[in-house]
Design a protein around this motif. Sequence first.
Motif, PDB file in Angstrom:
ATOM      1  N   UNK A 249      17.698   7.127 -11.535  1.00 61.02           N
ATOM      2  CA  UNK A 249      17.281   7.020 -10.160  1.00 61.02           C
ATOM      3  C   UNK A 249      18.116   6.072  -9.314  1.00 61.02           C
TER       4      UNK A 249
ATOM      5  N   UNK B 179      12.107  15.917  -4.552  1.00 59.72           N
ATOM      6  CA  UNK B 179      11.691  14.905  -5.273  1.00 59.72           C
ATOM      7  C   UNK B 179      10.272  14.413  -4.913  1.00 59.72           C
TER       8      UNK B 179
ATOM      9  N   UNK C 168      10.177  10.612 -15.903  1.00 56.71           N
ATOM     10  CA  UNK C 168      10.280  11.702 -14.893  1.00 56.71           C
ATOM     11  C   UNK C 168       9.148  11.523 -13.849  1.00 56.71           C
TER      12      UNK C 168
ATOM     13  N   UNK D 103      10.448   8.696 -11.631  1.00 48.77           N
ATOM     14  CA  UNK D 103      11.991   8.845 -10.528  1.00 48.77           C
ATOM     15  C   UNK D 103      11.363   8.807  -9.066  1.00 48.77           C
TER      16      UNK D 103
ATOM     17  N   UNK E 197      13.184   6.079  -6.540  1.00 48.50           N
ATOM     18  CA  UNK E 197      14.196   6.776  -5.704  1.00 48.50           C
ATOM     19  C   UNK E 197      13.650   6.456  -3.986  1.00 48.50           C
TER      20      UNK E 197
END
Lengths: 281, 296
Positions: free
Chosen positions: B86, B109, B158, B161, B165
């Motif tokens: 990330x 995302x 996952x 993330x 981010x």
Amino acid sequence: MNKRKIEETFFKGLMHAATIVIVGSLFLILWTVVSKGFHAFNWDMVSKVPEGGFYIGKGGGILNAIIGSVYITVGSALLGLVISIPVVLYLNVYSKKGSRFASATRLAFDVLFGIPSIVYGAFGFTIMVFFGLKTSLLAGIITVTLLIIPILVRAMDEVVRVIPFELSDAAYSLGATRWETAKVLLRQSVPGIITALLLSFGRAIGDAACVLFTAGYTDNIPTSLHQPTATLPLAIFFQLSSPIPEVQERAYAAALILTVIVLIISIAAKYFSKKFSKNKI
Amino acid sequence: MNIRIVKDKAVKNIFLLLTVSSVLLVVLIFIGLYYKSVPILHSTSLSHLLFSSEWKPSKAQFGFAAFIAGTLWVTLIAIVIALPLSLLCAIYLSQYAPRRLTRFLNPLIDLLSGIPPVVYGVWGVLVVVPFIQEHVAPHFVEYSSGYSVLAGGVVLAIMIFPLIINILGEVFANVPKELSEASLSIGATQWQTIKYVLLKKSRPGIVAAVVLAISRAFGETIAVLMVCGNIPESPHSVFDSCYPLPALIANNYGEMMSVPLYDSALMFAALILFVIIFLFNAGSRIILNRLERRMN
């Protein structure tokens, strides 16, 4: 080549790779769900409630879970709006700019936003025991409402906060009271409210841990607030843990249904927030 | 008094009441869970609850050590996987990527954060678990069912993330542009600027993002529950099954009312989660708020 250049190229390559992995994982998940789910999907899934022997692979569908999820999602979103709109208006209209109370409240909602749904579920369960409620649609709605209030408040606060202060100044200079000004601000932020609402829909419909304790599970569509209700995430969860392949297949199809619903909701949310940014004054 | 002013005052008080009571929810959750955990705290000492791994509800033996170990393992793996990826992705999106690409990637995302946990769980069962069982574990251990710490860690990574981010994106945006420009103007490459200016300046923000991600990973229930095997023993390697705290709570809600003290023990587990996550969240949000205020 220069050592600095090599380092630059190396890390740039790593960044590309990381981005590809992250975006790739999204597509991998979607591809898995679609390919597995599409295969198992049929129209009985969305049009029928479970028939006798459903859990050993016989006929029927998961309409009970779809309707149950919709009831819980819509009910909790409406209840959540009734509570969170006043909170947002209080923070932005009634409390003074930069007041300690407002920033402490915002911090509290940030923290509540991070509390996992299993804790809300456990808390909802203690409330139910305290008031002698049974697992029911009502208990599910109340618990999910607690879960989404922070989402609604944070999302709407972000929108109401950036409304230019000239708008409220204009209202005040015409002699409006704070309540009348609040109504003006509310009108201005309708698209933002819809975005927040859709965000909370997405979270509420996909959440399993909250309803596990509070809403129960049943093969029927609930007809009153006091009956238990099935929900989509739990339907997926229970069917996947079955040892029978046909029932597991249905879990994949149910996962596809849930994913499609959530994707539609998030795309609609994006659309409304874009529309809002176009109408900015 | 004017009716409009009366209305204004009345609305103010109602709104204030709603605001205060919804904030009080934090306190109420603590009180509610504590109240339910009092019986177990009376019957067993706190250190025994936290450090014993004896888990026999029918004999009133409640030791959470194995579950706490399971939670820590899964969270650690998730962070080890998610943080570097990330971080690199967030740097790329904020510093290198052309604007058109970011405008395309950011919604994707966000979509990742919108996928329900149970769907992550289904994906984990279909893809991650068999992959670990057939292709990864055989290189390291004799046998693994695939339902393991590693599977839980991958799925969780996952899931967190987008959180990391997004927060890092905000943190990077709050670093003054002048600093980077000064660095570039004296001949540093872009990567050097990132290494010595951007990352240095945003270190507290990165720490806050990681702490938030840890607390998200701590509390995630359904997805982890589906892929990590749920065997109440401390794992010895990442290929062993584990049984995190949230999974324990979710799995036993049905039978907990029939065994004495069981419900109290599970509510105590929820209380542990709540207290840890509350502290982590409050700490990192205060850091992030401070960073933002310094910028404005």
